[in-house]
Design a protein around this motif. Structure first.
Motif, PDB file in Angstrom:
ATOM      1  N   ASP A  17      29.192 -75.739  32.430  1.00  0.00           N
ATOM      2  CA  ASP A  17      30.086 -75.331  33.521  1.00  0.00           C
ATOM      3  C   ASP A  17      31.223 -76.342  33.707  1.00  0.00           C
ATOM      4  N   ASP A  18      30.934 -77.635  33.570  1.00  0.00           N
ATOM      5  CA  ASP A  18      31.974 -78.664  33.691  1.00  0.00           C
ATOM      6  C   ASP A  18      33.071 -78.463  32.651  1.00  0.00           C
ATOM      7  N   PHE A  67      39.701 -74.320  32.087  1.00  0.00           N
ATOM      8  CA  PHE A  67      40.499 -73.509  33.014  1.00  0.00           C
ATOM      9  C   PHE A  67      41.611 -74.346  33.645  1.00  0.00           C
ATOM     10  N   GLN A  68      41.269 -75.551  34.100  1.00  0.00           N
ATOM     11  CA  GLN A  68      42.267 -76.423  34.719  1.00  0.00           C
ATOM     12  C   GLN A  68      43.389 -76.767  33.750  1.00  0.00           C
ATOM     13  N   GLY A  83      44.982 -65.903  31.874  1.00  0.00           N
ATOM     14  CA  GLY A  83      46.230 -65.635  31.180  1.00  0.00           C
ATOM     15  C   GLY A  83      45.951 -65.008  29.819  1.00  0.00           C
ATOM     16  N   ARG A  84      46.632 -65.488  28.801  1.00  0.00           N
ATOM     17  CA  ARG A  84      46.436 -64.945  27.452  1.00  0.00           C
ATOM     18  C   ARG A  84      45.401 -65.730  26.649  1.00  0.00           C
ATOM     19  N   TYR A  85      44.575 -66.492  27.369  1.00  0.00           N
ATOM     20  CA  TYR A  85      43.540 -67.306  26.722  1.00  0.00           C
ATOM     21  C   TYR A  85      42.147 -66.823  27.117  1.00  0.00           C
ATOM     22  N   VAL A 118      46.448 -81.291  22.568  1.00  0.00           N
ATOM     23  CA  VAL A 118      47.302 -81.041  23.734  1.00  0.00           C
ATOM     24  C   VAL A 118      46.460 -80.445  24.859  1.00  0.00           C
ATOM     25  N   MET A 119      45.634 -79.491  24.512  1.00  0.00           N
ATOM     26  CA  MET A 119      44.757 -78.863  25.497  1.00  0.00           C
ATOM     27  C   MET A 119      43.674 -79.827  25.980  1.00  0.00           C
ATOM     28  N   PHE A 120      43.201 -80.685  25.086  1.00  0.00           N
ATOM     29  CA  PHE A 120      42.116 -81.628  25.419  1.00  0.00           C
ATOM     30  C   PHE A 120      42.538 -83.043  25.010  1.00  0.00           C
TER      31      PHE A 120
END
Length: 289
Positions: free
Chosen positions: A265-266, A272-273, A237-239, A129-131
């Motif tokens: 960095d990418d 973050f996005q 946030g909480r991450y 979900v995150m990636f």
């Protein structure tokens, strides 16, 4: 015998009905009194002018009163409203544009609030979900997605000083994913906490030896086991999220290896996005309810 003598002679009055004009019949040979006639005509004209001017003044007063009544009616919702209660600004402007009291819209929901505590951050979550997808693009760089992992035992997916940092601050979950590009591999680790305060404490407590464990598999060979690699730490946030970048051939990373720094960095920026988009999606859904 003569006529017209001895009795009262009728006087001609131009404003009196049935009065006779002051001349005799032509039998006596006398001509009309033209001077008297001219004077009477002038008197008649003066009276007419006075009457006309007086009537015009009354008409102007009547029109003015009607206009004043119309203005009061147009500016008052209450028919009993006195004229003294008219606005101090006077009559409406010629443009006729109405004015309204300023209004303020409610402030928009803050997306960060929805990823800052477990009570609001309730949407489904996980490494896929995150990636999502099989690859990602950052600028002109394309990174291929490798293996993913998910655990509630945060210490088992980290090394160095990071296991203690995560445990001390209440890490409840750690998700990992690896991306590759041009002989480089990047593992991203996302640690989940109950609150933003815990994530910030973990970020501040981390040091250069706080490292996420490299994740190999799905075509990605083991990397960063003995070689020097580059790591990053951040939170939102909480991450709290961490990256570890190195070469897949086991070569050490040096400060001259700019592509390694760019790759790390990418992936940190992409993480973050993704967290921020998670907050935006939940804020939008809450606003529609």
């Amino acid at each position: 015998m003569s006529y017209g003598q001895g009795g009262s002679q009728s006087q001609w009055d131009p404003w009196k009905p049935n009065s006779e004009q002051p001349w005799n019949s032509g039998a006596d040979g006398q001509s009309p009194d033209w001077a008297a006639l001219a004077e009477a005509s002038e008197t008649r004209n003066k009276r007419r002018r006075l009457l006309f001017i007086g009537g015009g003044a009354l008409a102007v007063v009547g029109v003015g009163a009607a206009v004043a009544m119309a203005v009061v009616s147009a500016n008052s919702d209450d028919p009993n409203r006195p004229t003294s209660s008219l606005p101090a600004s006077g009559l409406p402007s010629a443009s006729g544009t109405p004015s309204f009291a300023p209004t303020s819209a409610p402030p928009p929901l803050d997306p960060k609030e929805f990823v800052s505590s477990k009570t609001k951050d309730t949407a489904p979550n996980g490494p896929n979900v995150m990636f999502p997808g099989t690859q990602l693009t950052m600028g002109s760089a394309v990174y291929k997605k490798g293996a993913t992992a998910d655990t509630q035992d945060c210490a088992t997916a980290t090394q160095g000083t990071l296991p203690k940092v995560l445990k001390d601050n209440g890490c409840t979950r750690l998700m990992r994913v690896t991306y590759t590009r041009n002989g480089m591999a990047v593992t991203v680790g996302v640690a989940v906490f109950d609150s933003e305060a815990q994530a910030l404490k973990a970020k501040k407590a981390a040091d250069k030896k706080s490292i996420v464990r490299a994740l190999s598999g799905k075509g990605v060979p083991a990397f960063c086991n003995a070689a020097i690699c580059r790591s990053t730490t951040n939170s939102y946030g909480r991450y709290a999220y961490f990256t570890l970048t190195g070469f897949t051939n086991g070569k050490d990373v040096t400060t001259k290896d700019t592509p390694v720094f760019t790759a790390g960095d990418d992936l940190a920026e992409f993480t973050f996005q993704q967290i921020r988009k998670r907050g935006e999606a939940q804020a939008s859904a809450a606003a529609e309810r």
